[in-house]
Design a protein around this motif. Structure first.
Motif, mmCIF file in Angstrom:
data_model
loop_
_atom_site.group_PDB
_atom_site.id
_atom_site.type_symbol
_atom_site.label_atom_id
_atom_site.label_comp_id
_atom_site.label_asym_id
_atom_site.label_seq_id
_atom_site.Cartn_x
_atom_site.Cartn_y
_atom_site.Cartn_z
ATOM 1 N N LEU A 1 -7.014 16.672 41.155
ATOM 2 C CA LEU A 1 -7.379 18.025 41.578
ATOM 3 C C LEU A 1 -6.313 19.066 41.241
ATOM 4 O O LEU A 1 -6.537 20.258 41.386
ATOM 5 C CB LEU A 1 -7.643 18.045 43.087
ATOM 6 N N SER A 2 -5.130 18.616 40.808
ATOM 7 C CA SER A 2 -4.046 19.555 40.518
ATOM 8 C C SER A 2 -4.433 20.473 39.360
ATOM 9 O O SER A 2 -4.851 20.007 38.293
ATOM 10 C CB SER A 2 -2.759 18.808 40.164
ATOM 11 N N LEU A 3 -4.277 21.787 39.568
ATOM 12 C CA LEU A 3 -4.540 22.767 38.516
ATOM 13 C C LEU A 3 -3.262 22.966 37.711
ATOM 14 O O LEU A 3 -2.201 23.253 38.276
ATOM 15 C CB LEU A 3 -4.996 24.085 39.130
ATOM 16 N N LEU A 4 -3.348 22.807 36.410
ATOM 17 C CA LEU A 4 -2.132 22.816 35.602
ATOM 18 C C LEU A 4 -1.402 24.151 35.651
ATOM 19 O O LEU A 4 -0.167 24.180 35.723
ATOM 20 C CB LEU A 4 -2.451 22.439 34.148
ATOM 21 N N TYR A 5 -2.134 25.256 35.625
ATOM 22 C CA TYR A 5 -1.478 26.570 35.625
ATOM 23 C C TYR A 5 -1.181 27.049 37.043
ATOM 24 O O TYR A 5 -0.044 27.386 37.372
ATOM 25 C CB TYR A 5 -2.356 27.592 34.899
ATOM 26 N N GLU A 6 -2.213 27.052 37.906
ATOM 27 C CA GLU A 6 -2.059 27.638 39.238
ATOM 28 C C GLU A 6 -1.201 26.792 40.161
ATOM 29 O O GLU A 6 -0.436 27.306 40.969
ATOM 30 C CB GLU A 6 -3.428 27.857 39.894
ATOM 31 N N ASP A 7 -1.316 25.438 40.065
ATOM 32 C CA ASP A 7 -0.592 24.557 40.988
ATOM 33 C C ASP A 7 0.709 24.015 40.398
ATOM 34 O O ASP A 7 1.703 23.863 41.118
ATOM 35 C CB ASP A 7 -1.475 23.371 41.400
ATOM 36 N N LEU A 8 0.702 23.691 39.107
ATOM 37 C CA LEU A 8 1.840 22.985 38.519
ATOM 38 C C LEU A 8 2.717 23.874 37.652
ATOM 39 O O LEU A 8 3.754 23.424 37.168
ATOM 40 C CB LEU A 8 1.336 21.793 37.690
ATOM 41 N N GLY A 9 2.333 25.133 37.468
ATOM 42 C CA GLY A 9 3.188 26.079 36.752
ATOM 43 C C GLY A 9 3.328 25.827 35.272
ATOM 44 O O GLY A 9 4.340 26.190 34.668
ATOM 45 N N PHE A 10 2.330 25.235 34.624
ATOM 46 C CA PHE A 10 2.410 24.991 33.188
ATOM 47 C C PHE A 10 2.301 26.306 32.421
ATOM 48 O O PHE A 10 1.651 27.265 32.861
ATOM 49 C CB PHE A 10 1.292 24.039 32.757
ATOM 50 N N ASP A 11 2.947 26.340 31.244
ATOM 51 C CA ASP A 11 2.825 27.472 30.343
ATOM 52 C C ASP A 11 2.606 26.929 28.939
ATOM 53 O O ASP A 11 2.469 25.725 28.723
ATOM 54 C CB ASP A 11 4.057 28.373 30.417
ATOM 55 N N SER A 12 2.573 27.815 27.955
ATOM 56 C CA SER A 12 2.243 27.392 26.592
ATOM 57 C C SER A 12 3.255 26.404 26.034
ATOM 58 O O SER A 12 2.892 25.471 25.306
ATOM 59 C CB SER A 12 2.144 28.619 25.690
ATOM 60 N N VAL A 13 4.537 26.587 26.358
ATOM 61 C CA VAL A 13 5.563 25.664 25.877
ATOM 62 C C VAL A 13 5.357 24.272 26.460
ATOM 63 O O VAL A 13 5.443 23.252 25.752
ATOM 64 C CB VAL A 13 6.961 26.202 26.228
#
Length: 1017
Positions: A958-970
């Motif tokens: 259920l973890s959201l990569l952008y909203e929950d885990l702070g992923f970016d393009s790099v």
């Protein structure tokens, strides 16, 4: 120069974790200087009492506590990125957030605005430690370092579109940043500006430089203008101010600490050494600031001097000040310097002084300067029109002016002139004045708080509870201030309160009791779509909403408006009838206009509060108030029509009644058809039918149904509404309806006459005439309304009736709507209405809070700053000279490092993971809840955890990569490469292939499973 207001501030300095503690430290002449903390550099390795080459002459300085603590989850920064970030960036992020909140603005409301960010910074020691081991340089280290990123990081996370820049003019950096921010505001480049300064001492390098240059005090303490002055003591800290043009701050009702009247910046040019100060340049920058401010030097009551405590620096500064102020007989310029309390904070020195001056003007007292007991006689301060503040200076009544100097080691000088806030500007009321209770627009204040998680909500509820308990401010201004600045996060808390004692107790109870917290908090799942339901006749009772009328000026205003509209058509005042508790309200001639008045006043109050209906439904006479809200006709026309309806019906002969039957329409239709004087009055649901007509005929039907075992109930009504017995009034009513008319609703109305949504159909005279005798098709209309997916069912009537009738329809439709009743029971008042507004806020509605409070209650109050989590720590460990470059983020076990950056909370035990003398290790384990036998899921979870620096059990489907885990393009690029390595049989894919599949970890797993089946490396 046009005035610029300081509307918000926050800071963290040695011995002072926030602005309130900073002011306390200054007022008691506290000392924030101490030993070099553990975890910095090995003090013994770099200390020599004589300051031998390569060593410092002191082991002391001003250090902030816990600079390694960072609430990365709050800012959606992955642990790996947080570990790579310069702690100056982390401190600035949190400080800027709290300063914006202190300005009375929720930071999220600045998103997308041309707000500028100007940061003064002098040191970049984190980069020196981590960017010189080239084999370990990562993308995160690149973005985690650099002067520009200190400002850009704030702009990015707050989504600010204005100018964003870092300034390095050495010790004057942050005052120069303020100067640039003021100019940007006055040129129209931005409407709000955040100006800040930061300094964190990670290495002894500058201390060694100060020592070798003969500038370092052996005890690590600055002693400004004192006989004991013997050099600089290093300090660190962070501070931020929020700036607005004064006219904008006043117009928006923002609190004003102080006003910046003028600023100036210049350069020493060529003097007797690049690090030596220039008296003439200092004089000129002072004069320029006075000119821009439009003041004479003699008008300035005090100046926060640069005041480093070096012999040469103090001497030249005193002479520069004396040149402009020596002609002040009997009223010398008071001077002092905060560096005596916290050390020389270098890049943050200007902001430390600015906040001190702003607070001094706000409190109208200037703190004494530490080490002022015996001033340096060589400075001859008295002869120069100066006096060192040995005791606090009380400022005179009226406008007060203060100055602030900040001089850079390389020769860039800055000065600012500040003035106390003008009388017409909003002021932050002192925390210990005023009454604990107070009347509000609803009869109770609604205190709000939001946070990104329930844990954060509990933490901040406790902090607020303690702060509220200590103060005696009225509950209305406190609540209004919370509504403005403590909103915007996923988890919402709201509670009505009549006084601060009640509020403090509830805040603490919610923080410590899960059931209470669940009841008083919520989280919106989407865009609010509220439906207003208007109750029909039969819900009236004597004194309905009388207590609400007494409690809530907002409701009182609209009930008075309805009463005035009805007055020409009723035998007396509907309002007075209600307030007197007259049982005549049950008479149809009074009941119908009274219900209309109450429902209009409730709906109009909600609309004024910003709760505008998306959908409307009225049961029988409830449609009249619904029609006004849908702009079918104006209030005056509706009032005339409903008054005529009630009067005509009351004039009919008695002898009619209504019978509620627990059966479907099909089950009773034949019985009704057999009785000419009986009709179907209402169909409220699949097994909820009401028959209406002649009493004798209803009795015969009741007997038949009784023998069948069908439940029936006689309704207490004066007439047989919606039956053939209404026919005698139709012609006379039609005459009135023809004159009042009625148009097409401008909002969706689910008609209980048609049993469906009206599709561009007018609610005209013909409609209202038919409305009298036709059945009320509530069940059909409600079912259609529920299909539209309302998020809220708000019963706009004197008690809840329709939401109960709608319950079985909601269950069959699978609808998950919130039900809200502004008047939940007889005798309900302002607190209950406020609870309804609080419930709407908790579930996603954003009210217009100003409407909930009279103007006198809308006065800013300083709330305690947001309490960030202190469970995550990111820092360099071990001697700096032993390992110049740290290993950032997760590292393979084969390359241990004595430097540990990320200490994440142990989710099971609540403690911190110890360093263990090595690198951060990421175990290859499936995330909690994942199928260990599923190799694709396991590989994806491991890769996501490694790239983000998370423990495996912190990542789920259920973890959201952008909203929950702070992923970016790099990080997405790196994730793609790791997945290609781990999963055999996976065809080469591009980032563009992945991007549409990166909503959640589960989405990514499903995509890869579809792409390669179960083949993994």
């Amino acid at each position: 120069m046009r005035p610029v207001a300081i509307v918000g501030l926050d800071c963290r300095f040695p011995g002072a974790p926030d602005a309130e503690a900073y002011w306390d430290l200054l007022m008691r002449s506290g000392d924030g200087v101490g030993k070099v903390p553990d975890g910095r550099w090995a003090a013994g390795d770099f200390h020599s009492p004589t300051g031998a080459e390569g060593h410092t002459n002191t082991t002391e300085g001003g250090f902030v506590s816990d600079p390694d603590v960072f609430d990365n989850e709050f800012f959606t920064v992955s642990p790996r990125e947080a570990a790579a970030m310069d702690p100056q960036q982390r401190l600035l992020l949190q400080c800027a957030w709290r300063a914006v909140e202190d300005s009375g603005t929720a930071p999220q409301r600045l998103a997308g605005t041309p707000t500028g960010v100007f940061v003064g910074i002098m040191g970049n020691e984190w980069a020196h430690l981590h960017m010189t081991d080239y084999a370990r340089v990562t993308a995160q280290l690149g973005s985690g370092n650099g002067y520009c990123m200190t400002a850009n990081r704030i702009s990015y996370h707050l989504d600010l579109k204005g100018p964003s820049l870092a300034v390095d003019t050495a010790c004057s950096s942050s005052l120069v940043a303020v100067h640039l921010a003021c100019n940007a505001l006055l040129s129209g480049e931005c409407d709000t500006a955040i100006a800040a300064g930061v300094n964190v001492a990670l290495t002894p390098a500058l201390g060694i430089f100060y020592t070798q240059a003969g500038l370092s005090a052996p005890d690590g303490r600055c002693k400004p203008f004192s006989a004991g002055a013997d050099g600089i003591g290093r300090g660190e800290g962070v501070g931020a101010v929020v700036l607005r043009r004064l006219e904008d701050a006043v117009a928006d009702g923002q609190p004003v600490y102080a006003v910046i009247r003028g600023t100036a910046v210049n350069q020493d040019g060529r003097s007797n050494g690049i690090t030596a100060p220039n008296r003439w340049s200092q004089e000129e920058v002072l004069s320029a600031a006075y000119r821009r401010a439009g003041v004479e030097p003699s008008e300035v009551a005090f100046t926060e001097a640069h005041g480093t405590g070096t012999v040469l620096g103090d001497m030249i500064e005193a002479k520069a000040l004396g040149r402009l102020h020596s002609g002040r007989p009997g009223r010398p310029l008071a001077i002092g310097s905060v560096k005596g309390n916290i050390g020389h904070t270098e890049g943050a020195a200007g902001i430390a002084g600015l906040i001190k001056v702003a607070l001094s003007l706000h409190h109208r007292v200037v703190p004494a300067s530490r080490f002022a007991a015996k001033e340096n006689p060589a400075l001859k301060l008295a002869q120069q029109g100066l006096r060192l503040l040995k005791a606090p200076l009380r400022l005179r009544s009226g406008p007060a002016l203060g100055g602030l100097s900040s001089f850079g080691m390389g020769g860039t000088n800055a000065h600012a002139v500040l003035e106390s806030a003008p009388p017409h500007a909003a002021r932050l009321e002192p925390a210990n004045t005023g009454a604990g209770s107070g009347r509000t627009g609803l009869g109770a204040g609604i205190f709000t708080l939001t946070a990104p998680s329930t844990a954060a909500l509990r933490r901040n509820l406790l902090v607020q509870a303690d702060a509220v308990r200590r103060r005696r401010a009225p509950v209305g201004p406190l609540s209004w201030s919370s509504n403005r600045s403590r909103t915007g996060h996923r988890y919402r808390f709201a509670v009505p309160a009549r006084d601060t004692g009640e509020l403090a107790a509830t805040l603490r109870e919610a923080a410590t009791d899960d059931d209470v917290l669940a009841r008083l908090s919520g989280g919106p799942s989407g865009k609010p779509l509220p439906a207003l339901l208007f109750t029909g006749q039969g819900s009236q009772y004597p004194a309905m909403t009388a207590r609400l009328y007494e409690d809530a000026p907002l409701y009182r205003r609209f009930l008075d408006e309805a009463d005035a509209a009805l007055a020409p058509y009723t035998p007396g005042s509907v309002r007075d009838l209600l307030l007197a508790g007259d049982p005549a309200v049950h008479r149809t001639g009074w009941a119908q206009p009274a219900l209309f008045a109450v429902e209009y006043a409730l709906a109009a109050s909600l609309a004024e509060l910003g709760v505008r209906p998306a959908l409307l439904l009225g049961h029988s006479v409830g449609e009249y108030a619904a029609a006004v809200m849908a702009e079918v006709f104006p209030l005056e026309h509706a009032a005339r029509l409903i008054a005529a309806r009630g009067a005509l019906m009351e004039a009919l002969p008695e002898g009619g009644g209504m019978l509620a039957v627990r059966a479907s329409l099909a089950d009773v239709a034949e019985l009704a058809d057999a009785e000419p004087l009986v009709g179907v009055g209402a169909v409220n649901g699949p097994r909820a039918t009401v028959l209406s007509g002649d009493l004798a005929a209803l009795g015969r039907i009741e007997d038949v149904l009784g023998r069948r075992g069908t439940r029936t109930r006689r309704l207490e009504v004066s007439h047989a509404f919606h039956s053939p017995l209404m026919e005698p009034v139709l012609d006379r009513f039609a005459a009135v309806a023809d004159e009042t008319g009625g148009g097409v609703p401008k909002l969706p109305v689910y008609s209980t006459l048609r049993g469906r949504l009206l599709e561009a159909e007018p609610m005209d005279a013909k409609y209202w005439v038919e409305h009298i005798g036709a059945p009320v098709l509530f069940g059909d209309a409600m079912a259609r309304l529920l299909e539209a997916g309302p998020t809220h069912l708000v019963e706009t009537g004197p008690r809840p009736v329709l939401t109960g009738m709608a319950r079985p329809l909601r269950s069959s439709a699978g609808a998950t709507t919130h039900t809200v009743a502004p008047v939940p029971a007889e005798g309900a008042g302002g607190t209950e209405f406020a609870e309804a507004v609080a419930a709407l806020f908790r579930s996603g509605v954003d009210p217009r809070w100003d409407a909930a409070y009279p103007e006198e209650e809308r006065t800013p109050q300083r709330l305690v700053p947001y309490a960030f989590s202190d469970t995550s720590r990111y820092w360099t460990r071990g001697p700096v000279r032993a390992t110049p470059a740290a290993d950032i983020g997760p590292a393979p076990a084969a390359t241990p490092s004595p430097l540990r950056q990320a200490e994440r909370p142990d989710r099971a035990g609540g403690g911190a993971v110890p360093p263990g003398g090595g690198a951060v290790l990421t175990a290859v384990l499936p995330a909690a809840g994942q199928d260990r036998a599923d190799p694709v899921a396991r590989s994806v979870t491991e890769a996501v955890a490694e790239v983000g620096g998370y423990a495996p059990d912190e990542v789920s489907r259920l973890s959201l990569l952008y909203e929950d885990l702070g992923f970016d393009s790099v990080m997405v690029m790196e994730l793609k490469d790791r997945l290609q390595e781990r999963l055999s049989g996976l065809e080469a894919m591009s980032v563009q292939d992945l991007l549409p599949r990166l909503s959640s970890v589960g989405d990514l797993i499903d995509y890869l499973q579809d792409r390669i089946g179960s083949a993994v490396a």
